[in-house]
Design an enzyme around this catalytic site. Structure first.
Site, mmCIF file in Angstrom:
data_model
loop_
_atom_site.group_PDB
_atom_site.id
_atom_site.type_symbol
_atom_site.label_atom_id
_atom_site.label_comp_id
_atom_site.label_asym_id
_atom_site.label_seq_id
_atom_site.Cartn_x
_atom_site.Cartn_y
_atom_site.Cartn_z
ATOM 1 N N SER A 264 37.098 35.050 30.258
ATOM 2 C CA SER A 264 38.317 35.317 31.004
ATOM 3 C C SER A 264 39.271 34.149 30.817
ATOM 4 C CB SER A 264 38.013 35.503 32.488
ATOM 5 O OG SER A 264 39.198 35.751 33.217
ATOM 6 N N HIS B 186 46.975 36.981 29.982
ATOM 7 C CA HIS B 186 45.635 37.065 30.578
ATOM 8 C C HIS B 186 44.787 37.953 29.682
ATOM 9 C CE1 HIS B 186 42.925 39.922 32.746
ATOM 10 N NE2 HIS B 186 42.373 38.780 33.117
ATOM 11 N N TYR C 270 37.119 39.999 28.682
ATOM 12 C CA TYR C 270 36.209 40.962 28.066
ATOM 13 C C TYR C 270 34.800 40.654 28.545
ATOM 14 C CZ TYR C 270 40.174 42.457 25.400
ATOM 15 O OH TYR C 270 41.407 42.951 25.070
ATOM 16 N N ARG C 271 34.055 41.686 28.918
ATOM 17 C CA ARG C 271 32.782 41.460 29.591
ATOM 18 C C ARG C 271 31.779 42.574 29.276
ATOM 19 N NH1 ARG C 271 36.884 43.038 32.602
ATOM 20 N NH2 ARG C 271 36.714 44.994 33.752
#
Length: 389
Positions: A180, A194, A197-198
């Protein structure tokens, strides 16, 4: 000749350690950290190649010596689970973190570098928080990687269920890995960006595992330059189109809807892409899509920094920037899912969770920009999103 491999590793380790005498102080500290574990930073990759167990842990395109810090997961686990999506995701986000940090440092005064803070949590896992503050180009730039696991508490389970995930159980084992970043530039003519990615995995009480990816990239300018926004969106669309021509319009709309400051009836910025609960294809296909999106951040944003970082600006434009940052703070603290999840997670590291907040922001009672001004033009777009390409 297997007998020669330990000698090669030793010699390369000695060569790496010899660079401690001449390298930059920040890099020297990083190398010392690796040396204390018995390997120089560069020799870690040599060991991966020399030892049969390590040979395929890291994709050949990933040089772990170039990460901002050592990976969070123990090396034994990286070896044992080298084909696991959790390991692949961790190594990838470590690479993206390093690539983005160095791209930003190239736009900054040479004396301004990222502070690297590698942390762990007793409940499981940890993270690497990189922050550059009070630079010439960036007032605050944060790029955070977290790789955490443990038990998902009731409040966090409730957050997940509120988004449509029907999880069985009250406290569930989980794994989460993500990157992040929020960049707050000094110059009002450089936009804020901003991205996040997860990958998330939960084991339910019946033993069934649920997994999904999520993330997105969005732009928040203080002054609207339409060709800049078009460039930003075009770069994201190209990344999406490589996988499915339907992704960009779907995720662009999702972004416009998600980054809505409802109590202001305006968007946080000019959008980008956003998606969650992404699990309709195989893990590998979903992972490849996420990789394309994350790799599009530098080419979508850094040219805008380079273009505007030296633009002249007035005190009035600076005030407007601070007012818009106030709206940014409102969204992050009131609506943002990632912030809420982080705060509900046991062992939450508040400094890393609130890394997205700017150093300076401003609120004025009943502020409204005069009609016909650039500020009013931006406000109109924030209330009525448009198609940029």
């Amino acid at each position: 000749m297997k007998w020669a491999q330990p000698i090669v590793v030793t010699l390369r380790t000695m060569r790496t350690l010899s660079t401690l005498v001449t390298c930059h102080a920040r890099h020297r500290r990083m190398l010392i950290r690796f040396a204390g574990l018995g390997l120089g930073a560069a020799s870690f990759t040599t060991a991966l190649a020399a030892g049969s167990n390590y040979a395929n842990v890291v994709d050949p395109t990933y040089d772990v010596s170039k990460f901002m810090a050592e990976p969070l997961t123990p090396r034994s686990t990286l070896v044992k689970d080298k084909d696991d999506i959790k390991v692949k995701m961790e190594l990838f986000i470590m690479k993206i973190q390093a690539d983005f940090c160095r791209a930003l440092e190239n736009e900054e005064d040479p004396s301004s570098k990222f502070f690297v803070d590698r942390w762990t949590r007793s409940e499981g896992g940890g993270g690497v928080t990189c922050v550059l503050q009070n630079g010439k180009t960036f007032e605050k730039a944060g790029v955070n990687v977290s790789v955490v696991h443990g038990i998902l508490p009731v409040d966090a389970v409730r957050q997940m269920k509120a988004r449509g995930k029907d999880l069985i159980g009250k406290e569930l084992p989980f794994f989460a890995a993500g990157i992040s970043s929020v960049i707050h530039p000094s110059n009002p003519h450089v936009p804020t960006v901003h991205f996040n990615y997860r990958y998330f995995e939960v084991t339910q009480e019946n033993g069934e595992k649920m997994w999904w990816f999520g993330g997105g990239t969005d732009l928040t300018p203080y002054y609207l330059v339409e060709e800049d926004v078009s460039h930003f969106h075009s770069t994201l669309k190209k990344a999406c189109d490589a996988h499915d021509n339907g992704y960009y319009p779907k995720f662009k709309k999702w972004c416009d809807d998600y980054f809505l400051v409802s109590h202001r009836n305006e968007r946080r910025g000019v959008g980008g892409i956003f998606f969650d609960d992404f699990d309709k294809k195989s893990k590998e296909e979903c992972f490849e899509f996420v990789k394309s999106c994350a790799e599009s951040v530098v080419p979508s944003y850094v040219p805008l920094v380079n273009k505007h970082r030296n633009d002249p600006y007035t005190s009035a434009e600076r005030d407007w920037q601070l007012l818009r940052r106030g709206r940014y703070v409102e969204f992050n603290l009131v609506y943002d899912r990632g912030t809420k999840f982080g705060l509900y997670t046991p062992g939450a590291r508040i400094e890393s969770i609130l890394m997205s907040l700017p150093v300076y922001a401003k609120w004025e009672y009943m502020h409204s920009p005069p009609d016909g001004t650039p500020e009013a033009k931006l406000t109109e777009i924030l209330k009525n999103p448009k198609e940029w390409i």
